[in-house]
Scaffold this active site. Structure first.
Site: not given
Length: 619
Positions: A214, A381, A407
């Site tokens: 991320s 996502d 995610h």
């Protein structure tokens, strides 16, 4: 503090703004009152909630072993304790950044492991996280650091300034606003490059593999784009659930409100750490109830349902989910969402009133990244706009979609060891192999080690400086044959018998049969069709009739080989297999030509791949 008030917000955006301010104020009052309550009352409330949830909800896990594993992870107080649960030892190191922050980072290894040089893999967490998120798996086979240690890598895990392990500065206190005056700019300018330099200095290695989750991937995108020299230190960059320019939040009203004025976040949370009370509530709320609250928030904000993560794994992981970061970092993300580009922090948004822009915030120059990029993302996502990312990255960036994953699934899903980790392993092994370098001079064709497993996502035209065989640094010799030879320590060790692409040679050990094999390839490479046919169907027919009348000149053979290996097949290993079929030799893996020209020009390893390609074509 600048506040975009009348004329900036629409009528429908005022109610959620007022409601949000009321909720923030109510939370502060409730936290103050709860903090005054005796521990006995809090424990009694927790016991009552636990009994009610056990009566209303199904059990978290059916077997006792799983429940124990969850309990152990939840109760683990720190990184070192989590390492012990998966059978690893941890070292703690301190990195001093150039602007004075002290970052706590971790190194993990097997108990009793011999301290010897090994390829380094560095992992970095996401937004509002710390290094513990990599070790929350209740099943060891789903713990990526443990897997990499078992494979033989030297594994390090980093932390951002301000989080649980990095809440220290040489001259600033965490209670000061100045301590929290940082955005992703500072994380990219200081934290990432300074940490990588420390790791490489400590290990003595020249480069490492970077795995970012991320925001950890966004920080690498930014750092590699701002520090050209850092690219030579990152052999491969694996981005899990990569974040660069998220399209926005799924909660329409909140998304519109924040995009209209990202600075409103300061009005809600101030200018220090964001959600600083989350740790307090997490410590007193019954864990399964805390999971329900987090799940509801994720559905509301991002439409993530977490169906690929078991309830037991959520209880374990969510207990280590939150860590501190600055409000300014979150504001930075909302600025990126607002302008739909991966930009640096906008220090003066007030000049962007009424839809007019009198200047453009500086964008991260991600097209300048030279390290190999492998992006692994979930197809559902909502924070990943893969097409927008591809448009902002170099053409050799590679994407790996994971079907029906979100995610957080990329690190905690129940099937992560089957659908994610193999791609990570393949990428690292491709560019940072574990096996020892091959000494071609003292190696016969019978004992050359097998090439690493085929990596289906290899970029076809990778910059030479970023190829994995940095120790060889082969050169094209002045006056040598078209395909050249490879030199190591000023001694000819092998012979180039083909080109996997315009900047990558295929080398076999120098021996009598290798030399004759190269001569045989000279004839075969005069006919591109024959080479392609050989790659697809088997060994080529080397009879005189096969190549008679071929019109390709000797000076065009490198381009002929490029057509056979690079353009048409887009896979270096297919080229290696073709050479093996034609010659009967086992072929050493393709290695980069860090080329010097026929006139003795210097190493062109820093050239852009397209420029290097054109020079080789014109040679």
């Amino acid at each position: 503090m600048y506040l975009p008030l009348i004329g900036r917000l629409r009528a429908l955006e005022w109610p959620p703004l007022v409601l949000g301010l009321i909720l923030v104020l109510a939370e502060k009052v409730l936290r103050f009152i709860t903090g005054l309550l005796p521990s006995a009352i809090i424990l009694a409330c927790e016991s009552t909630v636990k009994s009610a949830m056990e009566a209303l909800l199904p059990p978290m896990a059916a077997d006792t072993a799983t429940n124990k594993a969850v309990h152990d992870v939840v109760k683990a107080p720190d990184f070192v304790s989590l390492c012990k649960l998966v059978g690893l030892e941890a070292e703690e190191h301190i990195v001093k950044t150039r602007d004075g922050y002290l970052l706590g980072i971790h190194r993990v290894r097997s108990p009793g492991a011999i301290d010897k040089p090994r390829p380094v893999v560095y992992l970095h967490h996401g937004l509002l996280m710390n290094s513990e998120v990599w070790l929350c798996a209740i099943d060891r086979k789903r713990c990526l650091p443990a897997l990499l240690v078992d494979k033989g890598y030297d594994v390090w895990l980093g932390n951002n300034r301000g989080n649980k392990y990095s809440k220290k500065h040489l001259s600033r206190s965490p209670v000061d606003i100045n301590f929290w005056d940082f955005s992703m700019d500072e994380l990219a300018l200081y934290d990432i490059p300074d940490t990588i330099d420390y790791v490489l200095s400590t290990t003595g290695e020249k480069s490492l593999a970077y795995i970012g989750f991320s925001q950890g991937s966004a920080q690498a995108f930014a750092a590699l784009s701002l520090h050209p020299q850092l690219n030579a230190k990152v052999s491969v960059f694996v981005a899990l659930a990569p974040a660069m320019a998220p399209p926005g939040l799924r909660a329409g009203v909140v998304d519109a409100l924040i995009k209209a004025s990202p600075g409103l976040i300061y009005l809600f949370f101030g200018r220090r750490a964001i959600l600083s009370s989350a740790a307090f509530w997490q410590s007193i709320i019954y864990p399964p109830l805390f999971v329900r609250l987090i799940d509801s928030s994720l559905v509301f904000l991002f439409n993530w349902h977490g169906k690929n993560i078991s309830a037991a794994q959520k209880v374990a992981s969510y207990s280590h989910l939150y860590s501190f970061t600055s409000v300014k970092t979150v504001v930075h993300w909302f600025q990126i969402m607002t302008h739909r580009c991966f930009q640096m922090y906008d220090d003066d948004p007030s000049v962007r009133l009424y839809g007019q822009s009198f200047y453009r915030a500086v964008r991260f120059p991600t097209q300048n990244i030279r390290s190999p990029i492998i992006m692994i993302y979930g197809t559902v996502d909502s924070l990943v706009d893969i097409n927008a990312m591809i448009a902002e990255l170099p053409p050799y960036s590679v994407t790996v979609p994971i079907k029906n994953h979100e995610h957080l699934d990329l690190i905690w899903a129940d099937d992560v060891e089957d659908v994610v980790f193999p791609h990570v392993e393949a990428a690292i092994e491709k560019y940072l192999p574990l096996h020892e370098p091959v000494d071609l001079k003292h190696t016969s064709s019978k004992n050359v080690p097998e090439s690493p497993p085929k990596y289906a996502y290899a970029p076809p035209h990778m910059p030479p400086a970023q190829q994995k065989h940095e120790h060889l640094r082969p050169q094209r010799n002045s006056g040598s044959r078209d395909r050249g030879t490879v030199k190591h320590n000023s001694t000819t060790d092998g012979i180039i018998v083909g080109m996997a692409d315009p900047v990558t040679a295929i080398v076999v050990p120098r021996s009598a049969n290798a030399t004759s094999a190269a001569a045989k390839l000279d004839a075969v490479f005069d006919d591109d069709t024959q080479v392609r046919k050989s790659a697809a169907t088997g060994p080529a027919d080397h009879s005189p009739n096969t190549v008679a009348g071929a019109g390709t000149s000797k000076s065009d053979r490198t381009l002929s080989t490029e057509a056979a290996y690079g353009r048409d097949m887009n896979d270096q290993h297919d080229g290696a297999r073709t050479v093996s079929k034609i010659t009967g030799l086992r072929v050493v893996e393709p290695i980069p030509i860090i080329a010097s020209t026929e006139n003795g020009d210097k190493d062109n390893s820093e050239e852009h791949p397209v420029e290097a390609k054109e020079k080789l074509k014109n040679r």
